[in-house]
Design a protein around this motif. Structure first.
Motif, PDB file in Angstrom:
ATOM      1  N   THR A  94       0.816  -1.220   0.000  1.00 51.91           N
ATOM      2  CA  THR A  94       0.000   0.000   0.000  1.00 51.91           C
ATOM      3  C   THR A  94       0.849   1.270   0.000  1.00 51.91           C
ATOM      4  OG1 THR A  94      -0.203  -0.095   2.406  1.00 51.91           O
ATOM      5  CG2 THR A  94      -1.981  -1.097   1.116  1.00 51.91           C
ATOM      6  N   THR A  95       2.104   1.161   0.384  1.00 49.23           N
ATOM      7  CA  THR A  95       3.011   2.313   0.358  1.00 49.23           C
ATOM      8  C   THR A  95       3.331   2.739  -1.070  1.00 49.23           C
ATOM      9  OG1 THR A  95       3.971   1.804   2.489  1.00 49.23           O
ATOM     10  CG2 THR A  95       5.363   3.020   0.988  1.00 49.23           C
ATOM     11  N   LYS A  96       3.271   1.811  -1.994  1.00 50.20           N
ATOM     12  CA  LYS A  96       3.657   2.085  -3.388  1.00 50.20           C
ATOM     13  C   LYS A  96       2.493   2.747  -4.126  1.00 50.20           C
ATOM     14  CE  LYS A  96       4.438  -1.090  -6.661  1.00 50.20           C
ATOM     15  NZ  LYS A  96       5.074  -2.211  -7.379  1.00 50.20           N
ATOM     16  N   SER A  97       2.240   4.020  -3.790  1.00 49.88           N
ATOM     17  CA  SER A  97       1.056   4.704  -4.313  1.00 49.88           C
ATOM     18  C   SER A  97       1.398   6.102  -4.814  1.00 49.88           C
ATOM     19  CB  SER A  97       0.007   4.824  -3.203  1.00 49.88           C
ATOM     20  OG  SER A  97       0.467   5.706  -2.191  1.00 49.88           O
ATOM     21  N   ARG A  98       0.473   6.670  -5.565  1.00 48.93           N
ATOM     22  CA  ARG A  98       0.632   8.052  -6.021  1.00 48.93           C
ATOM     23  C   ARG A  98       0.649   9.008  -4.834  1.00 48.93           C
ATOM     24  NH1 ARG A  98      -3.932   8.150 -10.644  1.00 48.93           N
ATOM     25  NH2 ARG A  98      -4.842   6.702  -9.173  1.00 48.93           N
ATOM     26  N   ALA A  99      -0.142   8.693  -3.794  1.00 45.16           N
ATOM     27  CA  ALA A  99      -0.189   9.563  -2.613  1.00 45.16           C
ATOM     28  C   ALA A  99       1.170   9.605  -1.915  1.00 45.16           C
ATOM     29  CB  ALA A  99      -1.273   9.080  -1.654  1.00 45.16           C
ATOM     30  N   THR A 100       1.803   8.447  -1.740  1.00 46.79           N
ATOM     31  CA  THR A 100       3.123   8.409  -1.107  1.00 46.79           C
ATOM     32  C   THR A 100       4.145   9.141  -1.967  1.00 46.79           C
ATOM     33  OG1 THR A 100       2.597   6.288  -0.068  1.00 46.79           O
ATOM     34  CG2 THR A 100       4.923   6.890  -0.185  1.00 46.79           C
ATOM     35  N   GLY A 123      15.778  -1.610   0.070  1.00 46.96           N
ATOM     36  CA  GLY A 123      14.626  -2.431   0.421  1.00 46.96           C
ATOM     37  C   GLY A 123      14.274  -3.426  -0.652  1.00 46.96           C
ATOM     38  N   GLY A 124      13.057  -3.907  -0.549  1.00 49.90           N
ATOM     39  CA  GLY A 124      12.538  -4.865  -1.515  1.00 49.90           C
ATOM     40  C   GLY A 124      11.920  -4.159  -2.713  1.00 49.90           C
ATOM     41  N   GLY A 125      11.057  -4.885  -3.408  1.00 45.44           N
ATOM     42  CA  GLY A 125      10.478  -4.367  -4.634  1.00 45.44           C
ATOM     43  C   GLY A 125       9.630  -3.128  -4.461  1.00 45.44           C
ATOM     44  N   VAL A 126       8.910  -3.015  -3.357  1.00 49.11           N
ATOM     45  CA  VAL A 126       8.063  -1.838  -3.128  1.00 49.11           C
ATOM     46  C   VAL A 126       8.910  -0.577  -3.080  1.00 49.11           C
ATOM     47  CG1 VAL A 126       6.591  -0.685  -1.420  1.00 49.11           C
ATOM     48  CG2 VAL A 126       6.167  -3.069  -1.997  1.00 49.11           C
ATOM     49  N   ILE A 127       9.951  -0.598  -2.276  1.00 43.73           N
ATOM     50  CA  ILE A 127      10.820   0.582  -2.150  1.00 43.73           C
ATOM     51  C   ILE A 127      11.531   0.858  -3.470  1.00 43.73           C
ATOM     52  CG2 ILE A 127      12.889   1.502  -1.020  1.00 43.73           C
ATOM     53  CD1 ILE A 127      10.427   1.606   0.790  1.00 43.73           C
ATOM     54  N   GLY A 128      12.068  -0.173  -4.097  1.00 42.17           N
ATOM     55  CA  GLY A 128      12.784   0.018  -5.356  1.00 42.17           C
ATOM     56  C   GLY A 128      11.899   0.601  -6.444  1.00 42.17           C
ATOM     57  N   ASP A 129      10.681   0.066  -6.594  1.00 39.20           N
ATOM     58  CA  ASP A 129       9.753   0.574  -7.614  1.00 39.20           C
ATOM     59  C   ASP A 129       9.385   2.027  -7.354  1.00 39.20           C
ATOM     60  OD1 ASP A 129       9.745  -1.938  -8.751  1.00 39.20           O
ATOM     61  OD2 ASP A 129       7.598  -2.283  -8.492  1.00 39.20           O
ATOM     62  N   LEU A 130       9.037   2.330  -6.102  1.00 39.64           N
ATOM     63  CA  LEU A 130       8.591   3.675  -5.744  1.00 39.64           C
ATOM     64  C   LEU A 130       9.713   4.697  -5.885  1.00 39.64           C
ATOM     65  CD1 LEU A 130       6.482   5.643  -4.492  1.00 39.64           C
ATOM     66  CD2 LEU A 130       7.329   4.906  -2.247  1.00 39.64           C
ATOM     67  N   VAL A 131      10.855   4.419  -5.292  1.00 38.95           N
ATOM     68  CA  VAL A 131      11.969   5.368  -5.336  1.00 38.95           C
ATOM     69  C   VAL A 131      12.475   5.541  -6.762  1.00 38.95           C
ATOM     70  CG1 VAL A 131      14.316   5.843  -4.509  1.00 38.95           C
ATOM     71  CG2 VAL A 131      12.591   4.938  -2.942  1.00 38.95           C
ATOM     72  N   ALA A 164       7.448   1.935 -10.785  1.00 40.41           N
ATOM     73  CA  ALA A 164       6.007   2.164 -10.905  1.00 40.41           C
ATOM     74  C   ALA A 164       5.382   2.375  -9.539  1.00 40.41           C
ATOM     75  CB  ALA A 164       5.331   0.975 -11.597  1.00 40.41           C
ATOM     76  N   VAL A 165       4.127   2.822  -9.592  1.00 36.95           N
ATOM     77  CA  VAL A 165       3.264   2.846  -8.410  1.00 36.95           C
ATOM     78  C   VAL A 165       1.978   2.114  -8.768  1.00 36.95           C
ATOM     79  CG1 VAL A 165       4.208   4.963  -7.411  1.00 36.95           C
ATOM     80  CG2 VAL A 165       2.300   5.111  -9.021  1.00 36.95           C
ATOM     81  N   ASP A 166       1.279   1.697  -7.730  1.00 33.33           N
ATOM     82  CA  ASP A 166       0.001   1.011  -7.914  1.00 33.33           C
ATOM     83  C   ASP A 166      -1.143   2.027  -7.944  1.00 33.33           C
ATOM     84  OD1 ASP A 166       1.495  -1.325  -7.705  1.00 33.33           O
ATOM     85  OD2 ASP A 166       0.942  -1.669  -5.608  1.00 33.33           O
ATOM     86  N   ILE A 174       1.224   2.862 -13.453  1.00 30.64           N
ATOM     87  CA  ILE A 174       1.827   4.171 -13.726  1.00 30.64           C
ATOM     88  C   ILE A 174       3.289   4.073 -13.340  1.00 30.64           C
ATOM     89  CG2 ILE A 174       1.848   6.623 -13.160  1.00 30.64           C
ATOM     90  CD1 ILE A 174      -1.127   6.397 -12.537  1.00 30.64           C
ATOM     91  N   GLY A 175       4.176   4.295 -14.308  1.00 33.39           N
ATOM     92  CA  GLY A 175       5.594   4.165 -14.017  1.00 33.39           C
ATOM     93  C   GLY A 175       6.445   4.540 -15.209  1.00 33.39           C
TER      94      GLY A 175
END
Length: 196
Positions: A94-100, A123-131, A164-166, A174-175
């Motif tokens: 849920t952290t991997k979002s447009r809001a974050t 971090g893992g995939g969530v952090i890598g994708d978002l950052v 990307a983000v979810d 979106i990414g």
């Protein structure tokens, strides 16, 4: 040599294996690479006034102080005048979002980050994708490095520049493809994972 809180002695140039991606030796594998990583970033990548390290709370409890301590040590060693900013996120998809992404971007502007900022995704995939996605779009694209800490992130999500983000409509819709300047695969991080 200095002694690390997460393992054996560290050196600025440990034994590493370099693999080429898209013609660059950007994939670096080894053990206890934090000193090496900061030294490589500050001496071999684009000079930056600001390094932004982003990780989640699970990792921050184990490693944030160590990353900051090693940054200060290497910064003094190479004579850098840069600064380190850190941002800690809740774990999970849920952290991997447009809001974050927006929250982090506003925080970057509040901290006067500019085009010479370099992101460090730990971090893992969530952090890598978002950052990675933030790096691809902030100031129309700034460099970032991946420090994958899970097996799946090491062999999949950190490779190939997939960011990307979810959205409510689905995952990763979106990414951008934004290749990291380096991917530091430090096998020491795998020790904190459950055996399974």
């Amino acid at each position: 040599m200095a002694t690390s809180a997460y393992g054996a002695d560290l050196a600025l140039a440990p034994d590493v294996e370099r693999l080429s991606i898209l013609g660059n030796d950007s994939l670096i594998l080894g053990y206890n690479l934090i000193d090496f990583m900061w030294n490589d970033i500050m001496t071999n990548l684009k000079k930056s006034s600001t390094y932004v390290l982003i990780m989640d709370t699970n990792l921050s409890r184990l490693y944030l102080d160590l990353f900051k301590e090693r940054y200060d040590k290497v910064r003094a060693h190479v004579g850098s005048r840069s600064r380190l900013l850190t941002y800690v996120l809740p774990p999970g998809e849920t952290t991997k979002s447009r809001a974050t992404k927006s929250l982090i971007e506003d925080w970057l502007f509040d901290n006067t980050c500019t085009r010479d900022t370099l992101f460090v995704a730990v971090g893992g995939g969530v952090i890598g994708d978002l950052v990675g996605y933030i790096a691809a779009t902030f100031m129309r694209g700034v460099p970032y490095v991946q420090v994958p800490t899970s097996l799946l992130a090491m062999v999949d999500s950190s490779i190939g520049g997939k960011t990307a983000v979810d959205t409510p409509a689905g995952k990763n819709l979106i990414g951008a493809f934004w290749q990291p300047a380096r991917n530091y695969m430090d096998m020491a991080f795998l020790r904190t994972l459950p055996p399974r």
